[in-house]
Scaffold this motif. Structure first.
Motif, short mmCIF file in Angstrom:
data_model
loop_
_atom_site.label_atom_id
_atom_site.label_comp_id
_atom_site.label_asym_id
_atom_site.label_seq_id
_atom_site.Cartn_x
_atom_site.Cartn_y
_atom_site.Cartn_z
N ALA B 362 16.51 45.62 55.17
CA ALA B 362 16.43 45.19 53.91
C ALA B 362 17.69 44.14 53.34
O ALA B 362 18.75 44.43 53.68
N GLY B 363 17.13 43.18 52.97
CA GLY B 363 18.14 42.16 52.41
C GLY B 363 18.21 41.05 53.38
O GLY B 363 18.97 40.03 52.98
N LEU B 364 17.85 41.02 54.58
CA LEU B 364 17.90 40.11 55.42
C LEU B 364 16.81 39.12 55.49
O LEU B 364 15.40 39.50 55.98
N HIS B 365 16.74 38.08 54.53
CA HIS B 365 15.54 37.28 54.12
C HIS B 365 14.83 36.63 55.30
O HIS B 365 13.77 36.11 54.96
N SER B 366 15.62 36.60 56.42
CA SER B 366 14.85 35.60 57.33
C SER B 366 14.25 36.32 58.47
O SER B 366 14.14 35.72 59.75
N VAL B 367 14.03 37.69 58.37
CA VAL B 367 13.69 38.46 59.42
C VAL B 367 12.28 39.18 59.01
O VAL B 367 11.95 39.39 57.95
N VAL B 368 11.39 39.08 60.18
CA VAL B 368 9.99 39.64 59.90
C VAL B 368 9.71 40.43 61.13
O VAL B 368 9.94 40.07 62.17
N ILE B 369 9.16 41.84 60.82
CA ILE B 369 8.95 42.56 61.85
C ILE B 369 7.48 43.03 61.65
O ILE B 369 7.06 43.24 60.69
N LEU B 370 6.83 43.05 62.84
CA LEU B 370 5.37 43.57 62.96
C LEU B 370 5.20 44.26 64.14
O LEU B 370 5.78 44.42 65.05
N SER B 371 4.17 45.20 63.69
CA SER B 371 3.68 46.29 64.97
C SER B 371 2.42 46.63 64.89
O SER B 371 1.86 46.95 63.79
N GLY B 372 1.57 46.46 65.80
CA GLY B 372 0.34 46.81 65.75
C GLY B 372 -0.35 47.38 67.22
O GLY B 372 0.04 47.06 68.24
N GLY B 373 -1.27 48.21 66.98
CA GLY B 373 -1.87 48.98 68.32
C GLY B 373 -2.90 47.82 68.63
O GLY B 373 -3.97 47.38 67.78
N THR B 374 -3.17 47.54 69.82
CA THR B 374 -4.47 46.58 70.50
C THR B 374 -5.75 46.99 70.20
O THR B 374 -6.51 46.25 70.23
N VAL B 440 13.09 36.04 63.80
CA VAL B 440 14.15 35.56 63.10
C VAL B 440 14.44 34.11 62.92
O VAL B 440 14.57 33.45 63.78
N ASP B 441 14.52 33.86 61.72
CA ASP B 441 14.50 32.28 61.52
C ASP B 441 16.17 31.92 60.94
O ASP B 441 16.85 32.89 60.86
N GLN B 442 16.29 30.60 61.29
CA GLN B 442 17.86 30.34 60.53
C GLN B 442 17.93 30.62 59.20
O GLN B 442 16.83 30.58 58.56
N THR B 443 19.05 31.15 59.07
CA THR B 443 19.08 31.38 57.37
C THR B 443 19.44 30.00 56.42
O THR B 443 20.02 28.91 57.23
#
Lengths: 443, 443
Positions: B362-374, B440-443
């Motif tokens: 929370a608050g880290l604007h250049s982070v995206v996390i994904l999880s999925g079952g195939t 994670v992208d550059q901020t």
């Protein structure tokens, strides 16, 4: 083969520990050439200063002060540092005041008061060196005027019980203290202030280390009040605390110093030792031993045994496909995990980590896993941590030890003691949290 | 900015999913050039074979068979595959038999019996292609002679209740089955046997995937007896099972086929899709999008929310120091976590993972996390998983959703549904377990 990897793991751990050594850390960041002082490459001309004071608090305070005396002993006017009982060593100029930790006591309070009194007499042409290390918050206890130590502790206990997070705790703490949240810096102004910190805080947030006595505070009296109200304990806290916070909200007493405040024009804060620095030192050593190294993260948190499983999973992938690094590989992590106690055994988070990992790597003969606390005392034990390899569970079984039972009883200490696999560094009087290593050699 | 990283994450996940697609997987490993068949680069001369049979079991069976028909339809004599109810599609030569999963039923039993009967009539100049995929064990249920399906299940249930591990379960299962532990290969001999496997097993151990019907078995009747005795349930299991195992121990009936057995001289086992293959496909896509990628591990196990914390910790380190990879970074992991249910909400391990991670980033604007079952169906939901970023907790809060409460109630599905952050792939009829991404992208 495994014997060599185990020795490598111990050597890499030692390299990490060295990065946390208070004296070495001071000397890495502070250099003197005659009248020129360099602190993290920033120059100070010693002839500009009339007096040099050394203050601070934390378990490593005496060692840090000893290094400062070696460099600047001839120039130190006087000094006072609060340390934990027993964490002392002979010094020439700086007085060491022993106090209690983790619960503050009257000795700590008396020392903190003297430090603030000492700082309040400093002038524009004085230099103050402040030494902060693990335990610095509890070892520098100075409640705001009108609040007693017990009254201050009462609020923090109640907030903890409600599940307040560290940021909320600190916002309240800083507003019922006379030292935290930049207020030590206010006392030191208009002197020049250099703060050297050994960080035991995940992420090394300057305003969190020892509650940031020399760092601008972003929280306000209004935040403190809202947090107490959020947990619906405003009516439960003591009148002296309520009155103080209300005075702050109404502007009758000053806020903690904020970013941009002129108090901070002449301050320098330097983290001279921290978890990531220890991990990077370990990485350097691992590279020199021929390993492909990977610093995973110094931010690791979570339930110990599950964090251990992730580390073991990385070892398995290295063996099977050479991801995320090819063997010989050394994966390094830090931070601080937690243990949910379900048994009544003896151990610490580092020993529990290694025990949980040992179960997952059982049979993988070229894997070694180590975890140790840089303070040398893991949980309520005399060990820093432990080391295991793919034969650990089998060796234990041969000696009648059931790894799974010891894990579910949180009983890692006797398990590794019997195997002679404890890390025994002795107390290091410093703390940059934990260091974990996963070594995988070619099969 | 975040919108682009989110789209990249979805594209990378899709690339991973493609590696699990049954038809694409078959076509990646099986090629035909006239009378020449190449299976993972191993050549077969089709003119050498009189008949070609296609058998197998698993949820992806119909899709795999469809790809085999496209390649070899003109040569297929006949075929039969057990699939889960509803997991079918129109085929020309291969018969599809629908059966129950995860609990085997009489339809599955009837199909498995027909498959063995079909294989027993094959000769030296026949070619058998066996197609194995997720659910293959339950979908190919064939108890040993004299044991009923219920009697077989009785033992496995009792072993599970005692806490037997997967290796112990499999050793027993293989010795009361007529198909598992290499026995399908024995039925197919002396024909040539090619087995194509889509693996839903962590580590892709061939003898574990669908209990290894075409793979040498390293366990024995004696092991099976010892395991049952170890858990002190020998007296509790049914007489038919005891008698069968004792006959085996006494050598009155043959062991499962072992390594080196001539049965396996003409067999080829190929894993055509697996978790690590999906992770590597995701890595390739991430690299092509300009990310520095790292495949962490396909062996990840442990409590979901703690595994999530480790992933979030890696994101934080990437942001702060560029370890273990510099931004723009993509960390990829697989395997299968577990959820200890404490609430009564709706969700699945992938959605819970993303919810727990969202709290930590929370608050880290250049982070995206994904999880999925195939497999496209995470837990008892119609979503494959979810996606979050540094603003997710705040966005949720604006809509009256408390992330922490949803997590402690294992209630991730309604949380992400309201935010429109569910991954909706629909059921994929295949399964190479889970795929997690940290961008994670550059901020």
């Amino acid at each position: 083969m495994t014997a060599k990897i185990r020795q490598d793991a111990l050597d890499i751990f030692d390299a990490g520990l060295k990065a946390a050594d208070p004296k070495l850390a001071v000397k890495k960041y502070v250099h003197r050439d005659g009248q020129k002082l360099l602190v993290n490459d920033k120059p100070y001309a010693l002839e500009d200063y009339e007096n040099l004071y050394v203050v601070g608090g934390g378990k490593a305070g005496a060692s840090m002060a000893s290094a400062v005396e070696e460099l600047l002993g001839d120039r130190i006017t006087e000094g006072l540092i609060n340390v934990k009982y027993g964490h002392t060593e002979p010094l020439k100029k700086v007085k060491i005041n022993e106090a209690d930790h983790p619960l503050p006591d009257e000795a700590g309070l008396a020392g903190a008061r003297q430090i603030i009194q000492l700082l309040e007499k400093t002038g524009e042409r004085d230099l103050v060196i402040c030494l902060i290390s693990g335990g610095g918050s509890a070892l520098l206890p100075l409640p705001a005027d009108g609040i007693s130590l017990n009254e201050k502790q009462d609020v923090t206990k109640k907030l903890l019980a409600c599940g307040a997070n560290i940021n909320e705790m600190n916002a309240v703490r800083k507003h019922i203290s006379k030292i935290k949240g930049g207020q030590l810096a206010r006392a030191a102004a208009p002197a020049t202030l250099i703060t050297l910190m050994l960080s035991d805080v995940i992420g090394n947030y300057l305003d969190v280390i020892a509650s940031g006595p020399t760092v601008p505070d972003s929280s306000t009296f209004r935040d403190a009040k809202e947090i107490i109200e959020r947990y619906q304990i405003w009516n439960d806290i003591l009148d002296t605390v309520k009155e103080h916070i209300l005075k702050g909200v109404n502007g009758e007493i000053p806020e903690t110093p904020k970013e941009g405040d002129e108090i901070f024009f002449k301050t320098q804060n330097v983290v001279i030792g921290s978890n990531i620095q220890a991990l990077l030192a370990a990485e350097e050593k691992a590279n020199s031993l021929g390993y492909h190294s990977l610093v995973l993260s110094s931010f690791i948190e979570g339930e110990t045994k599950d964090v251990a499983r992730v580390h073991a999973a990385i070892a398995k992938e290295i063996l099977q496909t050479g991801n995320p690094v090819k063997p010989p590989a050394c994966v390094i992590s830090g931070g601080e995990t937690t243990v949910t106690i379900r048994g009544d055994g003896k151990g610490g988070r580092n020993q529990e980590f290694v025990l949980a990992a040992a179960l997952d790597i059982a049979g993988l003969h070229s894997v070694v896993i180590l975890s140790g606390g840089t303070d040398g005392t893991d949980g309520p034990t005399d060990a820093a941590g432990a080391i295991c390899d793919g034969r650990t569970v089998e060796r234990a079984s041969e000696q009648g030890l059931n790894a799974r039972q010891h894990l579910s009883n949180n009983d890692a200490y006797p398990f590794f003691k019997k195997l002679d696999d404890l890390l025994m560094t002795g107390p290091t009087n410093t703390n940059v949290i934990d260091l974990r290593l996963v070594l995988v050699d070619q099969t």
